[in-house]
Design a protein around this motif. Sequence first.
Motif, PDB file in Angstrom:
ATOM      1  N   LYS A   1      -4.967   3.046 -14.579  1.00  0.00           N
ATOM      2  CA  LYS A   1      -3.875   2.124 -14.114  1.00  0.00           C
ATOM      3  C   LYS A   1      -2.572   2.537 -14.713  1.00  0.00           C
TER       4      LYS A   1
ATOM      5  N   ASN B   1       1.269   7.156  -4.953  1.00  0.00           N
ATOM      6  CA  ASN B   1       1.394   7.239  -6.162  1.00  0.00           C
ATOM      7  C   ASN B   1       2.727   8.182  -6.600  1.00  0.00           C
TER       8      ASN B   1
ATOM      9  N   ILE C   1      -5.875   4.746 -10.076  1.00  0.00           N
ATOM     10  CA  ILE C   1      -5.466   5.956  -9.490  1.00  0.00           C
ATOM     11  C   ILE C   1      -6.439   6.685  -8.989  1.00  0.00           C
TER      12      ILE C   1
ATOM     13  N   ASP D   1      -2.907   7.532  -1.380  1.00  0.00           N
ATOM     14  CA  ASP D   1      -2.243   6.149  -1.128  1.00  0.00           C
ATOM     15  C   ASP D   1      -3.395   5.191  -2.144  1.00  0.00           C
ATOM     16  N   THR D   2      -2.635   4.331  -3.105  1.00  0.00           N
ATOM     17  CA  THR D   2      -2.971   3.698  -4.214  1.00  0.00           C
ATOM     18  C   THR D   2      -2.506   2.278  -3.836  1.00  0.00           C
ATOM     19  N   GLN D   3      -3.083   1.227  -4.102  1.00  0.00           N
ATOM     20  CA  GLN D   3      -2.493  -0.211  -3.943  1.00  0.00           C
ATOM     21  C   GLN D   3      -1.584  -0.357  -5.158  1.00  0.00           C
ATOM     22  N   SER D   4      -0.357  -0.532  -4.963  1.00  0.00           N
ATOM     23  CA  SER D   4       0.526  -0.755  -5.883  1.00  0.00           C
ATOM     24  C   SER D   4       1.237  -2.225  -5.822  1.00  0.00           C
TER      25      SER D   4
ATOM     26  N   LYS E   1       0.768  -1.160   0.008  1.00  0.00           N
ATOM     27  CA  LYS E   1       0.000   0.032  -0.028  1.00  0.00           C
ATOM     28  C   LYS E   1       0.894   1.398   0.163  1.00  0.00           C
ATOM     29  N   THR E   2       0.879   2.104  -1.116  1.00  0.00           N
ATOM     30  CA  THR E   2       1.871   3.165  -1.032  1.00  0.00           C
ATOM     31  C   THR E   2       1.186   4.245  -1.759  1.00  0.00           C
TER      32      THR E   2
ATOM     33  N   ARG F   1       3.346  -1.850 -10.766  1.00  0.00           N
ATOM     34  CA  ARG F   1       2.008  -1.539 -11.264  1.00  0.00           C
ATOM     35  C   ARG F   1       1.206  -0.966 -10.211  1.00  0.00           C
ATOM     36  N   THR F   2       0.082  -0.178 -10.522  1.00  0.00           N
ATOM     37  CA  THR F   2      -0.582   0.319  -9.615  1.00  0.00           C
ATOM     38  C   THR F   2      -2.148  -0.021  -9.942  1.00  0.00           C
TER      39      THR F   2
ATOM     40  N   PHE G   1       5.582   5.813  -6.840  1.00  0.00           N
ATOM     41  CA  PHE G   1       5.658   5.422  -8.223  1.00  0.00           C
ATOM     42  C   PHE G   1       6.342   6.396  -9.134  1.00  0.00           C
TER      43      PHE G   1
END
Length: 406
Positions: free
Chosen positions: A64, A23, A92, A100-103, A20-21, A88-89, A26
């Motif tokens: 994505k 963007n 967004i 926070d977006t799942q990556s 969990k991070t 990859r995410t 990224f």
Amino acid sequence: MPKNKRVIVPFRQFSLMRMKTSNRFFIAFLLLLISFPAVYGSSFGSFLGTSAELVSEDSDAALKLNGVFALQYSVDENLLFRGDFRVRTGNIFSGGFFQDTQSFFSVKELAVVYRFPAENSTQQASFFFRDVEGIGSDLFLSRHLGVNNFASPLLTPMADYSSVAIYNYSGFGASYVVKLPTANVFGLSMNYSGGDNTLISGDFRYAGIYDNLIIDSSLGLSLPYSNQDASGNDVLLLIEHMNLHFGVSALWGKSRHNSFFAQLGLRSFQLHPIDFSLLTSDDLYFFFEPRIVGQTLNFNASIFNIPKAAAKDLVFFSKSLGVNLLLSVSQFLFLGSTAEAGVGLSLSTDGFKGLADFMAYDLQLTPYVNYKLFGGSLSMVLKIHPLELFDLSKFGSFSIGYKLIM
């Protein structure tokens, strides 16, 4: 090991590390990767690929992102290191661009390579982790024989630098490659893979360039083993059968002229004791593509059966078994740079079982544009699924990607 338990060669993609991070991580990750060549100079050779896909999920727009970074660092003329990293995410838009977006982060390849000249040949020893130069991918021919424009454009994901492999040399392993002055390459590899299917594999590889033929081939055996027998008793080593796998890629003709590209492979077949009942559509790989090159227009017609997991990452079709027609315009000048445009039409389904089920088919129309920009290639693709006209979440999507070799 129970007799009715199926054991196949696990030539699969390795699971991704989930986190969990933000963007911002990224973006920072990509900027850091781009900075490597500027800091370390010509000792580094690297590839950067990014893509963004805009789709509809539950009647809402979803964005994505994908990132690929491959790095090669040469310590000297003999010793080099390679790494291949993926990010990859999730969507967004679900939490906002700077929220926070799942990556997901994964390492596809880590390798140490030592090259040394020998009499009338060049030899190379490698120690690798995860996936490396799989048969069917164009990496082996590119690295050892300098062959480019070999694999079909249909088989390369948007943000990637290599095409789909029939199967990979996965896990921990070592390889030895000998290149002769006659443009012939011979290789041997051994690798160990753990996890759900623990096995040891060995492969022989041959690649060569002839007047009107380029070929890359591999033949190997894998030995699935266990430390427990069928009754659950601990044993030193239990091998109940062996699996055969092979693959061949060939291009007849010249890459810039009329030609025929073909791939054929068997990903896993229980050789001893022989059991044909274990074969599935995922075990058999084939891709056949005649290529017609004109002064202005190019035309490719393809028929294929590739792994389902690999098909999901491709641009021109998303299911494993089917046909594709690709019409493209030869490279032309646009706004002072080189461009290419075309359109693909595919009809595909997942496996032979779907042949009799009309609803299992996917019809896809794919117009695209590739444009040379800042030393790299910018791609824009529109995917349209006419059979999903009344389901906007599946009807269409738009992707944009950029690739740069540094």
